[in-house]
Design a protein around this motif. Structure first.
Motif, PDB file in Angstrom:
ATOM      1  N   ALA A  96      12.570  78.533 -91.499  1.00  0.00           N
ATOM      2  CA  ALA A  96      13.419  78.632 -90.434  1.00  0.00           C
ATOM      3  C   ALA A  96      12.396  77.967 -89.653  1.00  0.00           C
ATOM      4  CB  ALA A  96      13.666  79.694 -90.289  1.00  0.00           C
ATOM      5  N   ARG A  97      12.641  77.733 -88.287  1.00  0.00           N
ATOM      6  CA  ARG A  97      11.743  77.633 -86.679  1.00  0.00           C
ATOM      7  C   ARG A  97      11.847  78.241 -86.116  1.00  0.00           C
ATOM      8  NH1 ARG A  97      14.943  74.937 -83.574  1.00  0.00           N
ATOM      9  NH2 ARG A  97      16.463  74.506 -84.545  1.00  0.00           N
ATOM     10  N   ARG A  98      10.311  78.267 -86.055  1.00  0.00           N
ATOM     11  CA  ARG A  98      10.418  79.409 -84.714  1.00  0.00           C
ATOM     12  C   ARG A  98      10.951  79.122 -83.142  1.00  0.00           C
ATOM     13  NH1 ARG A  98       7.723  83.279 -85.919  1.00  0.00           N
ATOM     14  NH2 ARG A  98       6.135  82.705 -87.546  1.00  0.00           N
ATOM     15  N   GLU A  99      11.213  80.636 -82.301  1.00  0.00           N
ATOM     16  CA  GLU A  99      11.935  79.467 -80.968  1.00  0.00           C
ATOM     17  C   GLU A  99       9.970  78.914 -79.771  1.00  0.00           C
ATOM     18  OE1 GLU A  99      14.423  80.639 -78.449  1.00  0.00           O
ATOM     19  OE2 GLU A  99      13.194  80.073 -77.047  1.00  0.00           O
ATOM     20  N   THR A 100      10.267  77.842 -79.988  1.00  0.00           N
ATOM     21  CA  THR A 100       9.305  77.152 -79.422  1.00  0.00           C
ATOM     22  C   THR A 100       9.586  77.723 -77.546  1.00  0.00           C
ATOM     23  OG1 THR A 100       9.990  75.325 -78.774  1.00  0.00           O
ATOM     24  CG2 THR A 100       8.690  75.903 -80.530  1.00  0.00           C
ATOM     25  N   ASP A 101       9.659  78.298 -77.225  1.00  0.00           N
ATOM     26  CA  ASP A 101       9.838  78.397 -75.588  1.00  0.00           C
ATOM     27  C   ASP A 101       8.927  80.025 -75.361  1.00  0.00           C
ATOM     28  OD1 ASP A 101      11.746  76.732 -74.624  1.00  0.00           O
ATOM     29  OD2 ASP A 101      13.260  78.159 -74.314  1.00  0.00           O
ATOM     30  N   THR A 102       8.163  79.407 -74.431  1.00  0.00           N
ATOM     31  CA  THR A 102       7.199  81.280 -73.848  1.00  0.00           C
ATOM     32  C   THR A 102       7.706  81.372 -72.885  1.00  0.00           C
ATOM     33  OG1 THR A 102       6.296  80.243 -72.242  1.00  0.00           O
ATOM     34  CG2 THR A 102       5.394  80.298 -74.988  1.00  0.00           C
ATOM     35  N   MET A 103       7.641  83.412 -72.493  1.00  0.00           N
ATOM     36  CA  MET A 103       7.983  83.988 -71.954  1.00  0.00           C
ATOM     37  C   MET A 103       7.490  83.632 -70.570  1.00  0.00           C
ATOM     38  SD  MET A 103       7.981  87.730 -73.201  1.00  0.00           S
ATOM     39  CE  MET A 103       8.345  88.125 -74.700  1.00  0.00           C
ATOM     40  N   ASP A 104       8.300  83.472 -69.186  1.00  0.00           N
ATOM     41  CA  ASP A 104       7.781  83.551 -68.028  1.00  0.00           C
ATOM     42  C   ASP A 104       6.505  84.413 -67.468  1.00  0.00           C
ATOM     43  OD1 ASP A 104       7.671  83.785 -64.714  1.00  0.00           O
ATOM     44  OD2 ASP A 104       9.862  84.322 -64.970  1.00  0.00           O
ATOM     45  N   THR A 105       5.900  84.338 -66.882  1.00  0.00           N
ATOM     46  CA  THR A 105       4.084  84.861 -66.633  1.00  0.00           C
ATOM     47  C   THR A 105       4.455  86.312 -65.911  1.00  0.00           C
ATOM     48  OG1 THR A 105       3.908  83.962 -65.347  1.00  0.00           O
ATOM     49  CG2 THR A 105       3.089  82.921 -66.620  1.00  0.00           C
ATOM     50  N   PHE A 106       5.659  86.561 -65.118  1.00  0.00           N
ATOM     51  CA  PHE A 106       6.236  87.259 -64.525  1.00  0.00           C
ATOM     52  C   PHE A 106       6.485  88.623 -65.346  1.00  0.00           C
ATOM     53  CE2 PHE A 106       7.621  85.129 -61.006  1.00  0.00           C
ATOM     54  CZ  PHE A 106       6.555  85.642 -59.770  1.00  0.00           C
ATOM     55  N   VAL A 107       7.290  88.472 -66.850  1.00  0.00           N
ATOM     56  CA  VAL A 107       7.277  89.209 -67.809  1.00  0.00           C
ATOM     57  C   VAL A 107       5.667  90.381 -68.154  1.00  0.00           C
ATOM     58  CG1 VAL A 107       7.835  89.876 -70.092  1.00  0.00           C
ATOM     59  CG2 VAL A 107       8.855  87.939 -68.910  1.00  0.00           C
ATOM     60  N   ASP A 108       4.631  89.192 -67.989  1.00  0.00           N
ATOM     61  CA  ASP A 108       3.644  89.756 -67.998  1.00  0.00           C
ATOM     62  C   ASP A 108       3.065  91.066 -67.185  1.00  0.00           C
ATOM     63  OD1 ASP A 108       3.470  87.817 -69.573  1.00  0.00           O
ATOM     64  OD2 ASP A 108       2.098  86.444 -68.924  1.00  0.00           O
ATOM     65  N   SER A 109       3.756  90.637 -66.097  1.00  0.00           N
ATOM     66  CA  SER A 109       2.681  91.564 -64.838  1.00  0.00           C
ATOM     67  C   SER A 109       3.951  92.644 -64.669  1.00  0.00           C
ATOM     68  CB  SER A 109       2.661  90.253 -63.470  1.00  0.00           C
ATOM     69  OG  SER A 109       4.165  89.665 -63.471  1.00  0.00           O
ATOM     70  N   SER A 110       5.087  92.611 -65.342  1.00  0.00           N
ATOM     71  CA  SER A 110       6.214  93.666 -65.218  1.00  0.00           C
ATOM     72  C   SER A 110       5.793  94.914 -65.444  1.00  0.00           C
ATOM     73  CB  SER A 110       7.622  92.738 -65.317  1.00  0.00           C
ATOM     74  OG  SER A 110       7.791  92.249 -64.892  1.00  0.00           O
ATOM     75  N   TRP A 111       4.872  95.080 -66.424  1.00  0.00           N
ATOM     76  CA  TRP A 111       4.342  96.156 -67.411  1.00  0.00           C
ATOM     77  C   TRP A 111       3.218  96.296 -67.901  1.00  0.00           C
ATOM     78  CZ3 TRP A 111       2.474  97.316 -72.585  1.00  0.00           C
ATOM     79  CH2 TRP A 111       2.199  95.599 -73.540  1.00  0.00           C
TER      80      TRP A 111
END
Length: 858
Positions: free
Chosen positions: A502-517
């Motif tokens: 199978a293949r991995r999702e290649t999108d990454t998360m918005d950097t606002f996610v990093d700073s949300s927790w």
RNA sequence: GCCCAAGUGGCGGAAUGGUAGACGCAGGGGAUUCAAAAUCCCCCGGUAGCAAUACCGUGUGGGUUCGAAUCCCACCUUGGGCACCA
């Protein structure tokens, strides 16, 4: 007495704090905990004055809380994912990871000399696999809880960069970097269900008593609750699968003035009709091509396309209205369809006049002025100001006088009673799209399998790490597009469900996610789960959060959502769903701009350090001075904290950024101000080290000095607690002046100097330690209990009362503080100025405010 | 367009119903010094006056109050947020 050598003093005491482990935060129950946090920095490589101001404020609070017996958590980390690292790699080769970690090392080295009370053992960067791996675990838990989902969404696609652009990155319809015409593309993206929490996030704002009203208001507007009526118009002639059009309106009281129906080009009905109507298909395509930038929207003409469909008015089935596709209707607000009431909406009126549709007022001003013209007679659309009463012409309850709001409420009630739709509440807040087609971010931990579809990665396979190179070769960031997409092997994996390739999702998360927790992670930064509930339960919430107003909406709203999501997934206790008890938004550091002109009359900017007395140091050329603005590289109006610390020391930089303006407002950095701050600290050093060796005996001046000391303790304590740092510092200046002039005995002056050192310690901690030691005090001033003002010393025995005559100050009397009101009145009336003003007459009234003022009314 | 905030000396600002301008910067004068730096002292809202003092003064106009920078209404200006949101 010795000279004030900041460099020497600061190194010495930073070492002493380190050795004493003063700032290590360890859970313990004998003291109340206090968690103070400043918004963590992006590792650009250089600290700037804004950082100095932000962290100094947090440091003042942290140190003050330590002194008042709290167990303080004051951590620091790095918001380390994001575009600049990739841009740097694109511009000058290298790798985002190396660039980022190199910058972190540089910035940490620049920050440490500030002497901040930070527990560096808790430091992390969001690009550490240990951090983003836990973020991936969090994502999987949220996915399981249904808090994340996938859907198609229209995005701005830059065909040259081969990536999605945020709205702010689109300028005049072109990519901000490539200059290529931006396309609207539909991509399948991940979304957080933040809109499910709209109501709760809005209502809970009321409980945030220690947040700035401004921030709460901005969030409330962003969430955007509106009350209205949702109902349907039935089609005169139905179309396959469609026999009605649902609309939403906040002005149901204008329903009897409806003259057309408008639907979005993306409305299902429009989509269906364009299949066999080439003209409509062309119109819709044109609408979809239109950009979403503000500027374009401003200019764009309101256009419609008559579909030929007709609907019946719900209150009069013989009344038929035309259905238009219109370019100004958004599919993702309300139902994607409206009814147009030209009489009471300027845009609808413009539309009606353009397409020759009827205009019918449903109400008019209760008392129309001479200059009022009904819209049907050529006037503007009439929208009543909020509290204004209007007279209904074609309302539901006759020609009653009602305010607009009452009209809306009674219209909803009337419609509901008559089976026409129902009252509903809608929100402006949309779900949060988190997919980014970028390399330098947290990989979204899902796998695409041909037979199983989208499958969450197994937790034991986390972290899904970013590849450092591709096929043994360094990743080439100068090639457009996402390196993860074209990586030879990274995408390949086994399906977690069936084991097939199978293949991995290649999108990454918005950097606002990093700073949300990250604030939750700081409570247990090395935990093998996103949080450690015991640690989080002890340290959460953040008692005081400090940062820029620019994060008033997104970061702070996302964090509030995340705290709720983390509670629902078992990563935070219930009490932490509002993670920040108190919020303070500080202003910027600004500086004048120095400008000259090149031969072609283009502006050339100059660094403050290259300018003296309005002239360039090098050439003597006069510079033009442009008023203060936020420090920015492009305007060159930057002062480097490192060079200020080198020249004057950290205490001077800290003192200055706190002293000149209220912390919520901008502060202008000036060379003169910094110089003055340094001189003051040197003066305090001179004064106190002189006192330390003096030996005058006790005398009559002692009490006056000690009274001032207690007043200063009281005022400075109040100032620190209420973020009145500038006022607190003004009191410290005044007290320093008092102490310098005081002729009190050595013991009293010693006592006053100790208090001065303690009161200064949150702001200028190194100098304070030095003074404390010079005064012969044991231990660290940072560990000494905060001084407490003696209330009995706050008021003088004798007070000077101003005497007003008719509210104007005319005299003053000196009386014992607790003198009887009638006696004060008697003395006031005996004052020369009062006798003269009365001229034998009796005063009409005498107001005595004990200890404050006397007002004689004649 | 809608929503919000702020307007006080040359400047940053203090005072949140009770002596407007604390404290700092800039400016002026003086002491010290051979001179400078550094330091120390004094003055510093406007108008009139030698002065004591008087009058005016917190964006503008009105109001409430014994008393308003502070509370209320209207307006002006500046700043911020949102915006084809139905």
């Amino acid at each position: 007495m010795s000279r004030y050598s900041a460099a020497e003093i600061e190194a010495k005491w930073q070492k002493a704090w380190d050795e004493a482990g003063l700032f290590r935060a360890i859970r313990k129950n004998d003291k109340p905990k206090y968690y103070v946090l400043e918004m963590f920095p992006y590792p650009s490589g250089r600290i700037h004055m804004g950082h100095v101001r932000n962290y100094t404020m947090g440091d003042v609070i942290a140190r003050y809380k330590i002194s008042t017996g709290h167990n303080v958590l004051h951590p620091m980390g790095w918001d380390a994912f994001g575009m600049p690292a990739e841009n740097a790699a694109m511009a000058s080769g290298g790798h985002p990871k190396d660039w980022t970690y190199g910058n972190i090392d540089d910035m940490r080295a620049q920050m440490k000399p500030l002497g901040l009370s930070i527990d560096w053992s808790r430091e992390f960067a969001t690009c550490d696999p240990e951090y983003y791996g836990q973020q991936q675990a969090l994502f999987l838990d949220m996915l399981e809880q249904g808090l994340v989902y996938r859907k198609n969404a229209v995005v701005n696609w830059d065909p040259v960069e081969m990536t999605v652009l945020a709205n702010e990155q689109v300028e005049n319809g072109r990519g901000w970097r490539s200059g290529a015409l931006v396309e609207r593309r539909e991509l399948t993206q991940w979304f957080f269900r933040i809109s499910d929490f709209a109501e709760e996030l809005l209502d809970a704002l009321d409980e945030l008593d220690d947040w700035p009203a401004k921030v709460k208001l901005m969030q409330a507007n962003w969430i955007g609750r509106s009350r209205g009526l949702q109902f349907a118009f039935s089609l005169v002639e139905g179309l396959e699968g469609h026999d009605r059009i649902e609309v939403y309106t906040t002005r149901p009281d204008t329903l009897m003035g409806a003259s057309f129906i408008g639907i979005s080009p993306d409305h299902p009905l429009a989509r269906q009709m364009e299949k066999d109507n080439a003209e409509l298909a062309a119109f819709n395509a044109e609408c979809r091509r239109m950009g979403t930038s503000e500027e374009e929207l401003e200019k764009a003409e309101k256009k419609g396309f008559d579909t030929g469909l007709r609907v019946r008015h719900p209150f009069d089935t013989s009344w038929e209205l035309p259905v238009y596709v219109a370019n100004f209707i958004l599919m993702d607000y309300g139902t994607g369809a409206i009814f147009g009431c030209p009489a009471h909406d300027q845009r609808d009126l413009d539309f009606a006049r353009k397409y020759d549709l009827p205009v019918m007022s449903t109400y008019a001003p209760a008392n129309p002025g001479d200059d009022f013209t009904l819209p049907e007679d050529g006037g503007d659309a009439y929208v009543p100001p909020k509290p204004e009463k209007v007279r209904y012409i074609k309302g539901f309850a006759g020609d009653e006088l009602q305010t607009g709001e009452q009209g809306i409420d009674s219209a909803i009630a009337f419609c509901e009673e008559n089976g026409v739709g129902q009252g509903v509440t809608k929100f402006r807040l949309r779900d949060w799209g988190l997919s980014r087609q970028r390399y330098w971010g947290c990989p979204i931990p899902v796998v695409h399998c041909e037979s199983c579809g989208v499958v969450p990665e197994k937790k034991e396979n986390l972290p899904i790490q970013l590849p450092y190179d591709e096929g043994g070769q360094p990743i080439d960031f100068s090639i457009p597009g996402n390196p993860l997409d074209r990586h030879p092997t990274w995408r390949d994996c086994a399906c977690p469900a069936c084991g097939a390739p199978a293949r991995r999702e290649t999108d990454t998360m918005d950097t606002f996610v990093d700073s949300s927790w990250y604030f939750a992670r700081f409570t247990a930064p090395r935990a093998q789960t996103p949080t450690d509930l015991e640690e989080a339960g002890y340290w959460m919430n953040v008692d005081q959060y400090i940062g820029g107003i620019e994060h008033a909406i997104l970061h702070l709203l996302y964090s509030r959502f995340f705290a709720r999501a983390m509670h629902l997934t078992g990563h935070l206790p219930q009490k932490a769903i509002e993670p920040f008890n108190a919020l303070f938004t500080q202003g910027m550091v600004t500086h004048e701009i120095y400008q000259t002109r090149d031969p072609k009359d283009r502006p050339v900017y100059h660094l403050p350090e290259d300018v003296a007395d309005g002239k360039l140091k090098a050439t003597g050329e006069a510079v033009e001075i442009i008023p203060s603005a936020k420090m920015s590289k492009s305007k060159k109006n930057v002062v480097d904290p490192v060079s200020i610390i080198g020249a004057y020391g950290a205490d001077t930089a800290r003192w200055f950024v706190l002293s000149d303006s209220p912390p919520e407002r901008d502060v202008e950095w000036t060379a003169a101000g910094a110089e003055a701050a340094f001189k003051h600290l040197a003066r305090v050093h001179r004064l106190v080290t002189g006192i330390a060796v003096s030996d005058e005996p006790a005398n009559d001046h002692d009490t006056a000095l000690l009274r001032e000391m207690h007043k200063t303790i009281h005022d400075v304590t109040g100032g620190v607690e209420s973020f009145g740092f500038n006022a607190a510092i003004a009191k410290l200046y005044a007290f320093t002046n008092t102490l310098a002039k005081s002729q009190a005995g050595a013991q009293a002056r010693q006592q006053a100097a100790c208090a001065l050192a303690q009161l200064m310690s949150p702001m200028t901690p190194h100098l304070a330690e030095e003074l404390w030691a010079a005064l012969g005090q044991q231990g660290l001033v940072g560990q000494a209990p905060w001084p407490v003002a003696d209330d009995s010393m706050l008021v003088d025995d004798t007070v000077t009362l101003p005497i007003q005559i008719n509210g104007k100050r005319r005299a003053e009397i000196s009386v014992p503080r607790d003198m009887d009101k009638s006696e004060v009145e008697k003395q006031a009336l005996a004052a020369d100025a009062v006798i003269k003003a009365l001229d034998g007459a009796q005063p009409r009234k005498v107001i005595v405010v004990p200890g404050r003022i006397v007002n004689v009314v004649i």
